[in-house]
Enzyme design. Structure first.
Site, PDB file in Angstrom:
ATOM      1  N   GLU A 154      -3.372   8.900   8.348  1.00  0.00           N
ATOM      2  CA  GLU A 154      -1.916   8.736   8.548  1.00  0.00           C
ATOM      3  C   GLU A 154      -1.441   9.572   9.745  1.00  0.00           C
ATOM      4  OE1 GLU A 154       0.600   6.970   6.562  1.00  0.00           O
ATOM      5  OE2 GLU A 154      -0.917   5.985   5.321  1.00  0.00           O
ATOM      6  N   HIS A 178      -7.554   2.885   3.734  1.00  0.00           N
ATOM      7  CA  HIS A 178      -7.393   3.646   4.976  1.00  0.00           C
ATOM      8  C   HIS A 178      -8.738   3.849   5.689  1.00  0.00           C
ATOM      9  CE1 HIS A 178      -3.478   4.757   3.305  1.00  0.00           C
ATOM     10  NE2 HIS A 178      -3.176   5.389   4.413  1.00  0.00           N
ATOM     11  N   CYS A 190      -4.328  -1.270  -2.055  1.00  0.00           N
ATOM     12  CA  CYS A 190      -4.499   0.171  -2.215  1.00  0.00           C
ATOM     13  C   CYS A 190      -5.440   0.360  -3.403  1.00  0.00           C
ATOM     14  CB  CYS A 190      -3.131   0.787  -2.491  1.00  0.00           C
ATOM     15  SG  CYS A 190      -3.171   2.523  -2.948  1.00  0.00           S
ATOM     16  N   CYS A 213     -11.121   2.861  -0.219  1.00  0.00           N
ATOM     17  CA  CYS A 213      -9.741   3.207   0.127  1.00  0.00           C
ATOM     18  C   CYS A 213      -9.428   2.400   1.366  1.00  0.00           C
ATOM     19  CB  CYS A 213      -9.617   4.699   0.424  1.00  0.00           C
ATOM     20  SG  CYS A 213      -7.998   5.156   1.081  1.00  0.00           S
ATOM     21  N   ASP A 268       0.874  -1.185   0.000  1.00  0.00           N
ATOM     22  CA  ASP A 268       0.000   0.000   0.000  1.00  0.00           C
ATOM     23  C   ASP A 268       0.900   1.220   0.000  1.00  0.00           C
ATOM     24  OD1 ASP A 268      -2.374   1.619   0.306  1.00  0.00           O
ATOM     25  OD2 ASP A 268      -1.885   1.855   2.423  1.00  0.00           O
ATOM     26  N   SER A 269       0.276   2.382  -0.216  1.00  0.00           N
ATOM     27  CA  SER A 269       1.022   3.632  -0.152  1.00  0.00           C
ATOM     28  C   SER A 269       1.496   3.917   1.274  1.00  0.00           C
ATOM     29  CB  SER A 269       0.123   4.780  -0.592  1.00  0.00           C
ATOM     30  OG  SER A 269      -0.964   4.890   0.302  1.00  0.00           O
TER      31      SER A 269
HETATM   32  N1  DGL Z   1      -4.942   3.105   0.935  1.00  0.00           N
HETATM   33  C1  DGL Z   1      -4.840   3.771  -0.323  1.00  0.00           C
HETATM   34  C2  DGL Z   1      -6.077   3.488  -1.156  1.00  0.00           C
HETATM   35  O1  DGL Z   1      -6.734   2.481  -0.903  1.00  0.00           O
HETATM   36  C3  DGL Z   1      -4.573   5.220  -0.069  1.00  0.00           C
HETATM   37  C4  DGL Z   1      -4.055   5.883  -1.249  1.00  0.00           C
HETATM   38  C5  DGL Z   1      -3.278   7.123  -0.962  1.00  0.00           C
HETATM   39  O2  DGL Z   1      -2.147   7.003  -0.522  1.00  0.00           O
HETATM   40  O3  DGL Z   1      -3.791   8.203  -1.257  1.00  0.00           O
HETATM   41  O4  DGL Z   1      -6.420   4.176  -2.094  1.00  0.00           O
END
Ligand code: DGL
Length: 258
Positions: free
Chosen positions: A148, A182, A69, A180, A6-7
């Site tokens: 975050e 997150h 992600c 997402c 993931d990011s």
């Molecule tokens: N968890 C990522 C997603 O599902 C976040 C992406 C991001 O870093 O903006 O899109």
């Protein structure tokens, strides 16, 4: 070994769901915390980062990759599948399929990053399966940085959520996809603001179920181990990231910087 990237830390919601559903499969995770968020970046940049993340996981021995992600899944899946020999699993289809299954009014809301919403991937996937569904997508770019930053229960976060969800509330959706990885960390706040009647779909849980079914059909890809251990890597590690990680896993975590 199952490789997950993931990011940042959001993909850990997927890793946690996989750990719970498939306890005997070793996991290697990579969170690109140094480059988060991906959502506001161009598809080209997200694709380049995704290639690098996949190479890292393959080097560590991953035999299957989960793009945990939505932003990377929406723009990089094809490139990764063309480029790498291992199975590449994305998070969009499992969530979209579940939304189609449970929506009665056929009015589905999607919340995600700018990259995910701009790609139109959820609308395409849902309407390809059934053109009668109405899909309403809303980009929520401030949510990833708030997660975050561990701002999970702040007044400001609630205000921002109210503002983002208002247009979807007006569309009388009965199902909302947390598009997402997150967002599961904001699930209770989202539910409170969108209303109890709207069913939330957590793409992390749907993806874990999908991976389980996939591995039952393809047991030769990843070996089960009775003492499976997991490693969590990140391109950077901050105190806040660690706190959020521990909140996701309900245990002390170590993030190896690589
Ligand atoms: N968890 C990522 C997603 O599902 C976040 C992406 C991001 O870093 O903006 O899109």
């Amino acid at each position: 070994m199952i490789g997950i990237f993931d990011s940042g830390i959001g993909g850990m919601t997927v890793a946690r769901a996989v750990e719970q559903l498939l306890p005997n499969y070793p996991i290697v995770y990579y969170g690109d915390i140094a480059r988060t968020p991906y959502g506001p970046k161009s598809p080209e940049t997200i694709i380049n980062y995704s290639i690098r993340n996949t190479e890292f996981l393959l080097d560590k021995g991953a035999k299957l990759i989960i793009i945990a992600c939505n932003s990377a899944s929406s723009v990089a899946t094809k490139t990764l599948r063309d480029r790498f020999q291992v199975p590449i699993i994305e998070v969009i289809s499992p969530a979209a399929e579940r939304a189609i299954q449970i929506s009665k009014t056929r009015r589905i809301g999607i919340i995600g990053t700018k990259a995910t919403v701009k790609s139109g991937i959820y609308q395409q996937t849902i309407n390809k399966a059934n053109p009668e569904f109405k899909v309403f997508a809303k980009a929520c770019p401030l949510l990833v940085p708030l997660v975050e930053e561990n701002w999970l229960n702040k007044r400001e976060t609630k205000m921002i959520l109210r503002r983002y969800l208002y247009p979807l509330k007006n569309q009388q959706i009965d199902t909302l996809v947390l598009g997402c990885t997150h967002y599961p960390l904001l699930k209770d706040l989202i539910q409170a603001r969108i209303g109890k009647k709207v069913q939330l779909i957590d793409s992390s849980i749907q993806t874990a179920h999908y991976v389980k079914e996939y591995l039952l059909r393809h047991p030769e890809i990843v070996n089960e181990q009775s003492d499976a251990s997991h490693s969590y890597y990140a391109s950077d590690c901050t105190e806040t990231a660690l706190k959020v990680a521990e909140r996701i896993f309900h245990r002390p975590m170590e993030l190896i910087v690589a």
